[in-house]
Scaffold this motif. Structure first.
Motif, mmCIF file in Angstrom:
data_model
loop_
_atom_site.group_PDB
_atom_site.id
_atom_site.type_symbol
_atom_site.label_atom_id
_atom_site.label_comp_id
_atom_site.label_asym_id
_atom_site.label_seq_id
_atom_site.Cartn_x
_atom_site.Cartn_y
_atom_site.Cartn_z
ATOM 1 N N LEU A 30 10.862 4.976 -4.480
ATOM 2 C CA LEU A 30 10.643 4.126 -5.660
ATOM 3 C C LEU A 30 9.511 3.133 -5.404
ATOM 4 N N VAL A 31 9.578 2.438 -4.266
ATOM 5 C CA VAL A 31 8.571 1.428 -3.929
ATOM 6 C C VAL A 31 7.204 2.091 -3.754
ATOM 7 N N LYS A 32 7.187 3.229 -3.087
ATOM 8 C CA LYS A 32 5.917 3.934 -2.873
ATOM 9 C C LYS A 32 5.311 4.381 -4.202
ATOM 10 N N GLY A 33 6.151 4.841 -5.105
ATOM 11 C CA GLY A 33 5.660 5.262 -6.423
ATOM 12 C C GLY A 33 5.025 4.111 -7.189
ATOM 13 N N ILE A 34 5.676 2.957 -7.159
ATOM 14 C CA ILE A 34 5.138 1.792 -7.880
ATOM 15 C C ILE A 34 3.827 1.332 -7.242
ATOM 16 N N ALA A 35 3.831 1.174 -5.922
ATOM 17 C CA ALA A 35 2.620 0.693 -5.236
ATOM 18 C C ALA A 35 1.462 1.682 -5.413
ATOM 19 N N SER A 53 4.844 -2.033 3.119
ATOM 20 C CA SER A 53 5.442 -2.810 4.221
ATOM 21 C C SER A 53 5.688 -4.245 3.780
ATOM 22 N N ASP A 54 4.720 -4.795 3.068
ATOM 23 C CA ASP A 54 4.849 -6.175 2.604
ATOM 24 C C ASP A 54 5.970 -6.319 1.574
ATOM 25 N N ILE A 55 6.151 -5.296 0.746
ATOM 26 C CA ILE A 55 7.237 -5.326 -0.254
ATOM 27 C C ILE A 55 8.586 -5.385 0.459
ATOM 28 N N PHE A 56 8.785 -4.525 1.456
ATOM 29 C CA PHE A 56 10.070 -4.537 2.164
ATOM 30 C C PHE A 56 10.263 -5.826 2.944
ATOM 31 N N LEU A 57 9.181 -6.353 3.482
ATOM 32 C CA LEU A 57 9.265 -7.635 4.179
ATOM 33 C C LEU A 57 9.660 -8.742 3.201
ATOM 34 N N SER A 58 9.110 -8.686 2.007
ATOM 35 C CA SER A 58 9.440 -9.660 0.981
ATOM 36 C C SER A 58 10.915 -9.542 0.570
ATOM 37 N N LEU A 59 11.400 -8.297 0.438
ATOM 38 C CA LEU A 59 12.819 -8.100 0.104
ATOM 39 C C LEU A 59 13.703 -8.713 1.199
ATOM 40 N N TRP A 60 13.287 -8.514 2.427
ATOM 41 C CA TRP A 60 14.043 -9.040 3.563
ATOM 42 C C TRP A 60 14.078 -10.577 3.550
ATOM 43 N N HIS A 61 12.907 -11.172 3.359
ATOM 44 C CA HIS A 61 12.815 -12.638 3.409
ATOM 45 C C HIS A 61 13.446 -13.324 2.199
ATOM 46 N N HIS A 62 13.485 -12.631 1.069
ATOM 47 C CA HIS A 62 13.995 -13.265 -0.147
ATOM 48 C C HIS A 62 15.334 -12.694 -0.599
ATOM 49 N N ALA A 63 16.021 -12.005 0.280
ATOM 50 C CA ALA A 63 17.289 -11.355 -0.079
ATOM 51 C C ALA A 63 18.314 -12.356 -0.640
ATOM 52 N N ALA A 80 10.801 -5.041 -9.624
ATOM 53 C CA ALA A 80 10.004 -6.219 -10.010
ATOM 54 C C ALA A 80 9.188 -6.722 -8.823
ATOM 55 N N ILE A 81 9.809 -6.818 -7.672
ATOM 56 C CA ILE A 81 9.073 -7.283 -6.482
ATOM 57 C C ILE A 81 7.958 -6.303 -6.132
ATOM 58 N N ALA A 82 8.262 -5.014 -6.178
ATOM 59 C CA ALA A 82 7.251 -3.997 -5.856
ATOM 60 C C ALA A 82 6.085 -4.069 -6.840
ATOM 61 N N LYS A 83 6.405 -4.227 -8.104
ATOM 62 C CA LYS A 83 5.353 -4.287 -9.127
ATOM 63 C C LYS A 83 4.446 -5.501 -8.930
#
Length: 191
Positions: A30-35, A53-63, A80-83
């Protein structure tokens, strides 16, 4: 405790690394498709991978900021974060590579002492060139300017833009082909 669909959101909020691994496996397509979709005009696979990588890092930091109720809400939050992260990457990349003719600086002089008629012809040619270059995508325009106006090699351009040399060469080939088509149309009175 074993990670699964029933507890990964809760474990992610608690900072458990197995939850991050789970969402990376679960949401990578899903994230790869959006990016990939947002960054397609840039044409850099490396940039897409960096963005993912930054999207997943953001999910981690803002969980802990996730306030949803269920997996469907979490999926929307990931989208939304990925977009927005991808849009940020796109804007930064375009801003970094965008080379525009500054307003008012397009009236270059042909040569010292040139007649008014020669200067007018030169200015008209400059405007036509700007129009042709602006018909290209921002990334392609930047690459052609770096190649043919600044004299950079494809390798230098690829390093500057974080692209492969073959991607730069392909864009040069396509850009030249597009310019030739547009000049042909211009000469035929089409533009």
């Amino acid at each position: 405790m074993k990670i699964g669909r029933e507890n990964y959101i809760r474990r992610l909020k608690k900072g458990k690394e197995d939850a991050l691994e789970f969402i990376m496996e679960e949401y990578l397509p899903l994230v790869k498709g959006i990016a990939s979709q947002v960054l397609r005009p840039v044409g850099s696979r490396e940039l897409v991978e960096e963005c993912i990588s930054d999207i997943f890092l953001s999910l981690w930091h803002h969980a802990k900021k996730f306030r949803g109720e269920n997996e469907n809400d979490f999926r929307k939050w990931v989208c939304a974060i990925a977009k927005y992260k991808s849009i940020d990457y796109y804007r930064k990349e375009i801003k970094r590579t965008e080379i525009l003719f500054p307003e008012g600086e397009s009236d270059y002089t042909s040569s010292p002492g040139a007649s008014a008629e020669a200067q007018a012809i030169f200015n008209e040619g400059t405007r036509e060139l700007e129009k042709l270059l602006n018909s290209l995508s921002s990334a392609d325009r930047s690459i052609l300017i770096m190649k043919f106006f600044w004299g950079m090699t494809s390798e230098e351009i690829s390093k500057k833009l974080g692209m492969t040399k073959s991607a730069v060469d392909n864009r040069i080939y396509r850009g030249k082909k597009q310019l030739v088509n547009e000049v042909t149309q211009l000469e035929a009175g089409g533009l």
